[in-house]
Enzyme design. Structure first.
Site, short mmCIF file in Angstrom:
data_model
loop_
_atom_site.label_atom_id
_atom_site.label_comp_id
_atom_site.label_asym_id
_atom_site.label_seq_id
_atom_site.Cartn_x
_atom_site.Cartn_y
_atom_site.Cartn_z
N LYS A 164 -12.66 -2.96 2.16
CA LYS A 164 -12.05 -2.09 1.14
C LYS A 164 -12.28 -0.62 1.47
O LYS A 164 -13.27 -0.28 2.11
CB LYS A 164 -12.68 -2.36 -0.23
CG LYS A 164 -12.38 -3.72 -0.78
CD LYS A 164 -12.99 -3.84 -2.15
CE LYS A 164 -12.62 -5.18 -2.77
NZ LYS A 164 -13.24 -5.32 -4.08
N GLY A 170 -5.97 0.41 -5.87
CA GLY A 170 -4.55 0.06 -5.81
C GLY A 170 -4.15 -0.69 -4.56
O GLY A 170 -2.98 -0.74 -4.22
N GLY A 171 -5.10 -1.31 -3.88
CA GLY A 171 -4.74 -2.18 -2.77
C GLY A 171 -4.61 -1.50 -1.42
O GLY A 171 -4.56 -2.16 -0.39
N GLU A 206 -17.36 -6.73 1.60
CA GLU A 206 -18.09 -7.57 0.65
C GLU A 206 -17.61 -9.02 0.73
O GLU A 206 -16.57 -9.31 1.32
CB GLU A 206 -17.99 -7.03 -0.77
CG GLU A 206 -16.61 -7.10 -1.37
CD GLU A 206 -16.51 -6.40 -2.71
OE1 GLU A 206 -17.30 -5.49 -3.01
OE2 GLU A 206 -15.60 -6.77 -3.48
N GLU A 281 -13.20 -2.88 -14.43
CA GLU A 281 -12.56 -4.06 -13.84
C GLU A 281 -13.61 -5.07 -13.40
O GLU A 281 -14.64 -4.71 -12.82
CB GLU A 281 -11.72 -3.66 -12.62
CG GLU A 281 -10.56 -2.75 -12.97
CD GLU A 281 -9.56 -2.60 -11.83
OE1 GLU A 281 -8.39 -2.34 -12.12
OE2 GLU A 281 -9.96 -2.72 -10.65
N GLU A 294 -14.86 -2.41 -10.33
CA GLU A 294 -14.86 -0.95 -10.28
C GLU A 294 -14.53 -0.38 -11.65
O GLU A 294 -14.07 -1.10 -12.54
CB GLU A 294 -13.87 -0.44 -9.24
CG GLU A 294 -12.43 -0.83 -9.51
CD GLU A 294 -11.48 -0.35 -8.41
OE1 GLU A 294 -11.75 -0.62 -7.23
OE2 GLU A 294 -10.49 0.31 -8.75
N ARG A 298 -9.45 6.61 -15.52
CA ARG A 298 -8.16 7.18 -15.91
C ARG A 298 -7.45 6.21 -16.84
O ARG A 298 -7.92 5.10 -17.06
CB ARG A 298 -7.30 7.35 -14.66
CG ARG A 298 -7.16 6.02 -13.92
CD ARG A 298 -6.14 6.07 -12.82
NE ARG A 298 -6.37 5.06 -11.82
CZ ARG A 298 -5.95 3.81 -11.86
NH1 ARG A 298 -5.27 3.40 -12.92
NH2 ARG A 298 -6.20 2.94 -10.91
N VAL A 301 -1.92 1.97 -15.58
CA VAL A 301 -0.48 1.67 -15.68
C VAL A 301 -0.24 0.71 -16.85
O VAL A 301 0.69 0.87 -17.63
CB VAL A 301 0.03 1.02 -14.37
CG1 VAL A 301 1.49 0.61 -14.50
CG2 VAL A 301 -0.16 1.97 -13.19
N ARG A 344 5.94 -5.11 -14.48
CA ARG A 344 6.21 -3.86 -13.78
C ARG A 344 7.49 -4.00 -12.98
O ARG A 344 7.63 -4.91 -12.16
CB ARG A 344 5.08 -3.54 -12.81
CG ARG A 344 3.76 -3.30 -13.48
CD ARG A 344 2.81 -2.71 -12.46
NE ARG A 344 1.47 -2.62 -12.98
CZ ARG A 344 0.48 -2.00 -12.33
NH1 ARG A 344 0.71 -1.44 -11.15
NH2 ARG A 344 -0.72 -1.94 -12.85
#
Lengths: 503, 180
Positions: A164, A170-171, A206, A281, A294, A298, A301, A344
């Site tokens: 990561k 966001g991937g 991880e 999360e 994490e 903010r 979405v 979405r």
């Protein structure tokens, strides 16, 4: 920052697209003047139409416009704004931006720069959480120096492992590695992506949890130490770590676990000295254990699903908290009701591996009706720009029960028409009709396991004969699309029938 | 000229294929209504153009649908209530001339094309290199994501047409693979 609670008079929205529209709407409802910014590629973007004032901030590439901290702060000062709302993405999780605002006496609507910095650097966030008794996934907390180190650590945790981006989300910059042989290319692409997306190539590793669910908890914290959690969101329907469908509550969480998750989220927020709106999360493994993933410092979405179940306007809460007001709600008063789901809508082709689909929207009909909410910024004739995120809209429905929310979503998706570009609408229709999804039986591997890109007959409602009828009529009549105001239907029929031999 | 005359009316026949199913369509117009036969089923269809949008409103034996039809590479893409169908239609002439063997192309080289517009981040292969199907050839970044564009078939890299930093268009040829 100590200031007497008083609502801002004027706020700059440092974003574009649907989220800029969302924030503008909250500002207007609160009687606050709304200033927007736009890049050269966005002069025709509708977020401008929803604002009171608009300022051009530079060329199309985000690094020269929406990520240009100096320019945005200068614009906020020039236009007389007391605060900046960053939306999500772009500068929303930039501690440099939050700090620059603080230094210039502009309120950053979000947590303090220090929390953003700590939580943004994932390895540091893990350390803080571990120290506060929040469960974390086994992993190397230091950024990796090379591939060999990655292999050593992977052998210690056991494959599969995941790489990561330390600065990311966001991937972007994430890769799963199932065997040592895959490490080389995964290491390289993850680093490249991390570098280009976040300007920081640091990556860490991880243990990878197979077929987990992604569950997150919305929190609100004021500047005076009060905090509440607003229930969870289930965000397991993802592709390449990009969420596509979110719902609240999660079909996998019962009341007891909900309370435990909420309290753990508050513990995490407290450890981070958090204030304003945030999301903690977690990942939930198949045995029901959850681990901290994490903190998103903010607005998310997917915040609307929480708004629909709790009745709380999260953007207004953010603005009130940043204005210095104490939280007006207590934990015992938060009683989420019913079920909400969000799809979405991306400008991506689900039948072609979700590749971006660009172009002009030639026809648009948004769904509407009872308990349907649209978050949207595109319009008929709009050219989706190549420079930014392909999210063009979000469709959210609410129902008293999950089946009712799903039935509404299905109905709304069937009403939804976007032509000229490919979108994720057919994908969503497929998922909402899928038995596994309806039963709540899914994980973050759902799309890989079940979705082929080609709808099967059992997921279809429209008989294929009707498609043949439409195609045959189209061919026999004409291929020309009638222009606005043209009255030539009969003549067109005559022309083409003469050509094709029908009369 | 398509079709034939039946009791003074023109009838057009198409040979269609949809999702792997073949069908024969007979289409005829009477008094502003269509009669359409698909294999052995007959439908009465009232169609109206939704002015300005290019969409068709269809009432098929009193069942309501709204369809949009677009053309792509010889096929018709039909979208109804969010469901997509790919339809190919051949008239009698096209049907007779298209023998299955004519479609077989013994292609000797294969082109790797950009599936969308973007920027070339990295070229992963060299000219002369042997590759197998699925080998990553070029990485293209679009909308913040890096996409691996891989060889559709095995062979030798014959030609590389892009460099790191190039801006590419959708369908632009990036790499040519010699299948020999």
């Amino acid at each position: 920052m100590k200031r007497k609670p008083e609502l801002f008079k004027k706020v700059l929205v440092a974003n574009r697209g649907e989220i800029a529209v969302r924030v503008s709407r909250a500002l207007k409802e609160m009687g606050i003047e709304c200033v927007c910014v736009y890049s050269e590629a966005d002069r025709l973007s509708s977020h401008i139409a929803f604002a009171d004032e608009a300022y051009s901030i530079g060329p199309a590439p985000a690094t020269q416009s929406y990520l240009n901290i100096e320019r945005i702060i200068e614009t906020a000062k020039k236009s007389g704004c007391q605060a900046v709302h960053p939306g999500y993405g772009f500068l929303a999780e930039s501690h440099e931006f939050a700090r620059a605002c603080e230094d210039q006496g502009i309120v950053f609507i979000g947590p303090g720069s220090k929390s953003i910095e700590q939580m943004g650097f994932k390895t540091q966030a893990r350390k803080i959480m571990k120290g506060s008794g929040v469960p974390v996934i086994p992993g190397g907390e230091e950024p990796l120096s090379d591939e060999a180190e990655a292999i050593t650590l992977a052998e210690k945790f056991g494959y599969p492992v995941i790489i990561k981006a330390s600065a990311g989300g966001g991937g972007k910059g994430m890769r799963i590695v199932r065997a040592a042989g895959e490490m080389k290319s995964a290491f390289k692409t993850a680093r490249n992506e991390a570098e280009s997306a976040f300007g920081n190539p640091a990556i860490y590793i991880e243990k990878y949890i197979d077929r987990p669910r992604h569950i997150e908890v919305q929190i609100l914290a004021d500047n005076y130490g009060s905090m509440v959690y607003l229930g969870e969101r289930e965000c397991s329907i993802q592709r390449r770590y990009q969420k596509l469908i979110e719902e609240s509550p999660s079909p996998a969480i019962d009341a007891k676990k909900r309370k435990l998750l909420g309290e753990t989220a508050l513990k995490a927020a407290e450890a981070a000295g958090y204030r304003n709106a945030g999301t903690v999360e977690f990942i939930l493994d198949q045995s029901g254990r959850f681990y901290f993933l994490e903190v998103n410092t903010r607005l998310q979405v997917e915040h609307p699903v929480t708004e629909l179940t709790t009745g709380i306007d999260l953007v207004k809460e953010q603005i009130r908290i940043a204005s210095g007001f104490p939280l007006g709600i207590k934990q015992k008063d938060i009683k989420p009701e019913g079920s909400a789901i969000e799809c979405r809508i991306y400008a991506e082709d689900p039948s072609n591996d979700f590749l971006p689909s660009l172009g002009k929207i030639s026809r648009l009909r948004n769904p509407a009706g009872p308990w349907v909410r649209m978050e949207n910024y595109v319009y008929e004739g709009y050219d989706v720009p190549v420079y930014y995120d392909p999210l063009i809209a979000k469709l959210i429905t609410w129902g008293q029960t999950r089946p009712e929310a799903l039935a509404r979503m299905s109905r709304a998706l069937e009403e939804y028409v976007i032509e000229g570009i490919e979108t994720t609408i057919p994908f969503h229709i497929w998922v909402i009709r899928d038995e596994n999804f309806r039963k709540g039986d899914f994980s973050t591997s759902y799309i890989d396991e079940h979705y082929t890109g080609k709808p099967t007959d059992e997921h279809r409602k429209v008989p294929s004969d009707v498609a043949l009828i439409a195609a045959a009529i189209n061919r026999v009549e004409s291929t020309a699309v009638p222009k606005k105001g043209s009255t030539g239907t009969t003549n067109r029929w005559k022309d083409t029938s003469r050509r094709e031999g029908v009369s | 000229m398509e079709g034939y005359v039946k009791k003074g009316r023109r009838v057009v026949i198409y040979y269609a294929s949809i999702n792997g199913r073949d069908a024969k369509i007979k289409i005829e117009k009477k008094n502003d209504m269509y009669t359409i036969e698909i294999d052995d089923r007959s439908y009465v269809v009232d169609r109206q153009h939704l002015e300005g949008s290019g969409a068709l409103s269809l009432v098929v034996d009193n069942k309501c649908y709204e369809a949009s039809v677009t053309r792509s590479d010889g096929a018709l893409l039909v979208c109804i209530s969010g469901e997509k169908f790919e339809v190919t239609l051949k008239d009698e002439l096209e049907y007779r001339s298209a023998s299955p063997s004519a479609r077989h192309t013994g292609l000797e080289s294969e082109e790797i094309r950009a599936p969308m517009p973007g920027v070339v981040v990295c070229v992963e292969v060299e000219e002369g290199q042997r590759v197998s199907a699925g080998t990553a050839a070029v990485i293209v970044e679009a909308m913040k994501m890096q996409n691996e564009i891989s060889a559709p078939a095995g062979g030798t890299v014959k030609q590389i047409l892009v460099r790191e930093g190039d801006v590419v268009d959708s369908r632009q040829v990036l790499v040519v693979i010699d299948r020999g």
